[in-house]
Design an enzyme around this catalytic site. Structure first.
Site, short mmCIF file in Angstrom:
data_model
loop_
_atom_site.label_atom_id
_atom_site.label_comp_id
_atom_site.label_asym_id
_atom_site.label_seq_id
_atom_site.Cartn_x
_atom_site.Cartn_y
_atom_site.Cartn_z
N TYR A 1 0.78 -1.04 0.01
CA TYR A 1 -0.02 -0.02 0.19
C TYR A 1 0.98 1.35 -0.06
O TYR A 1 0.52 2.29 -0.50
CB TYR A 1 -0.96 0.17 1.11
CG TYR A 1 -1.99 -1.07 1.12
CD1 TYR A 1 -2.44 -1.96 0.13
CD2 TYR A 1 -2.91 -1.06 2.36
CE1 TYR A 1 -3.57 -2.72 0.04
CE2 TYR A 1 -3.89 -2.16 2.23
CZ TYR A 1 -4.09 -2.84 1.29
OH TYR A 1 -5.07 -3.86 1.22
N ASP B 1 -5.43 -6.26 6.30
CA ASP B 1 -6.38 -5.53 5.69
C ASP B 1 -7.53 -6.52 5.53
O ASP B 1 -8.78 -6.30 6.03
CB ASP B 1 -6.20 -4.72 4.48
CG ASP B 1 -7.07 -3.55 4.05
OD1 ASP B 1 -8.07 -3.35 4.89
OD2 ASP B 1 -7.01 -3.18 2.90
N ASP C 1 -11.06 -7.54 8.37
CA ASP C 1 -12.54 -7.52 7.98
C ASP C 1 -13.09 -8.77 7.82
O ASP C 1 -14.27 -8.69 8.58
CB ASP C 1 -12.44 -6.84 6.35
CG ASP C 1 -12.39 -5.30 6.68
OD1 ASP C 1 -11.84 -4.75 7.55
OD2 ASP C 1 -12.53 -4.54 5.52
MG LIG Z 1 -9.78 -3.86 5.67
#
Ligand SMILES: [Mg+2]
Ligand SMILES: [Mg+2]
Lengths: 352, 352
Positions: free
Chosen positions: A141, A244, A248
């Site tokens: 990222y 990430d 989630d």
């Molecule tokens: Mg995420």
């Protein structure tokens, strides 16, 4: 004197933060006088006040604080702003960057009385109690990226230094030491060089933590195992992008987004916030669920102040009020005691 | 004359492939004479025969074939070999590379009679019917990678060309046209340049497929949505690493690994195989579940030969035998009709 910067922010942030602060002060009791509490504007509220989502004074105060308690930011009034000025980006990214948080900690704990609310079967979830730790500053990222034209192509560079990997793995081992001493390091070492360095360092560091049982798992298998048998995990540590995805995914194991707390850390300095947003649609109506924020305060006590007993007291109190049937609207089912934000705070205080 | 190369391989591959070929020939009926079937050695079986897991003759035959039907490879006898010679790497990677497969197709369909075997709740899974398409040749797994020492660091390069992205997206749109015409393109366009190019091209290509409803989803949200509400998906298309994670995750929605088929494609040329392995522990005992291989034959008819009706006939027959209560040991519960590999093949033939 340890400093706590309190940033209620926007929407329901203004309602949930006062409840969390009440609980924090109650559990500190006579120690409260040893802590300095100070409120600062952030998000849309700060835009209205001084014209920017993260005022310099707020950033500076947070940098000087030992812990930041954040509510939520954003709302439709500020959605027309360019991305760089919007509360969600300017305030949140600004704080994460300005305080150099390199670790994101997400506890996922199935609370028995919420089992019915998940899409997974109850026997699969009953007893789930894990922490997912995500590296926040490195990886693909933040690497160099670029584009060519005619023909078009694009690239992103995933990279990690020894120091970036070491500090997040140490966070993983230290967190495991506070818990069941099982650390699962997630990588893709069969294909990625960054993952091979990661795995090599995890194996090296495990010598400093002989009590911790270190295992390695490929990220694709980890995603599958989180659904297949989530109870096997105690602490998961992984790089930025894998984290990430897995945080989630793991959030689906906790029953409700209204229960998910999170910590962003740089050593013991940390920012604590609920995983949910500012929910403008229910703001100002005493409807919001303050429990994720109250649980974030438990994380603050644990990770910034080393007050494990006090952290556990809060977590047990939250579990107790749910067992007693208290529910805000987001969790309520027939037969529950439907309460508002303030009443839920009252219930947790009573249960402490 | 269309050519089908049949590669039973090792372990239960020798038992499940004959059942799948019986079903394939039965559904082809009088058209069978238009197809050329030929068996070739692969995997450990080929090592014993000619000293390598992917004999040149086998590779050449597969390259000249329109479709390859693969059983499974590997077993404890060959685990001592160096990775580059082991059946799983030498044969499988050799075939994928030698035939330049750029698309991996994984259908995930919840069969009502298998609902009880999943870790997700029945109402969440009932009606799940999706295809996940993963790009196989590009991205971070195949990019340049490297390592520095003192201090250590490592990198992996994620890159995609226009042509690599176009052909996999076309596969996504074409697959959606065969189904409910909903395509969800999964990326991380808020942070990755490769994802931004991917999304840009998906939007461009959608003009060629006005009937297909194209949506975009971030990969972390996609992982969450697969557990939260999997029924929303028809066709998912994504890049290599995201697909590696999401196909494994989606496999949890299908009830059992014994039911998962897969296709690796380069245009209409394809290799079809069950997602499970060679299961040496139960090999040669008529215990293996042939249904994933039989379903792989349906994929062959659909993707290599455009025979959608025949593909559906096989898929309906599989569903019917399960409704009738036939189960191999991997799926059997009290009250089922426990059958062996051959008997399951018989049952599917009877249900056609
Ligand atoms: Mg995420
Ligand atoms: Mg995988």
């Amino acid at each position: 004197m340890p400093k706590i910067a309190v940033l209620p922010g926007d929407g329901i942030g203004q309602e949930i933060i006062p409840q969390a602060v009440r609980v924090l002060k109650a559990v500190l009791a006579e120690k409260e006088a040893d802590f300095e509490f100070q409120d600062y504007p952030v998000g849309g509220a700060a835009i209205e006040l001084v014209g920017k989502a993260l005022p310099d004074e707020t950033l500076k105060a947070c940098q000087e604080a030992d812990a930041v308690l954040l509510g939520a930011v954003g709302g439709p009034q500020w959605d027309h702003l360019p991305a760089s000025k919007r509360p969600e980006t300017a305030a949140l990214l600004g704080l994460r960057k300005g305080l150099n948080f390199y670790a994101n900690i997400r506890p996922v704990r199935m609370i028995p009385s919420l089992l019915a609310t998940s899409t997974l079967k109850e026997d699969v979830l009953d007893g789930v109690d894990m922490v997912v730790i995500r590296e926040l500053t490195g990886g693909v990222y933040f690497g160099e990226k670029g584009r060519s034209e005619n023909p078009r192509s694009a690239y992103d560079r995933m990279s990690y230094t020894e120091e970036e990997i070491r500090r997040i793995l140490v966070q993983g081992f230290e967190t495991a030491m506070l818990r069941d001493k099982k650390l699962c390091s997630v990588d893709k070492a069969n294909v990625l060089e960054t993952s091979r360095l990661w795995r090599e360092m995890a194996n090296e560091l495990s010598k400093d933590y002989p009590e911790v049982e270190l295992t390695h798992m490929y990220v694709d298998n980890a995603a599958m195992q989180l659904v297949r048998n989530p109870k096997q995990f105690d602490v998961i540590v992984t790089e930025n992008m894998f984290g990430d995805i897995l945080t989630d995914l793991a959030s689906m194991l906790g029953g409700s987004i209204g229960m998910l707390s999170s910590a962003s850390l740089s050593g013991t300095q940390g920012m604590y916030e609920p995983a949910h947003g500012s929910a403008p649609d229910i703001a100002g109506k005493n409807l919001a669920n303050p429990l994720a924020t109250i649980l974030s305060v438990a994380l603050m006590l644990r990770y910034s102040f080393g007050m494990e007993d006090e952290a556990l007291r809060i977590e047990k109190a939250v579990e107790k009020v749910l067992e007693q049937g208290y529910r805000t609207g987001d969790l309520a089912q027939a037969g529950d005691k439907l309460v508002g934000t303030v009443e839920m705070g009252d219930a947790v205080l009573a249960a402490l």
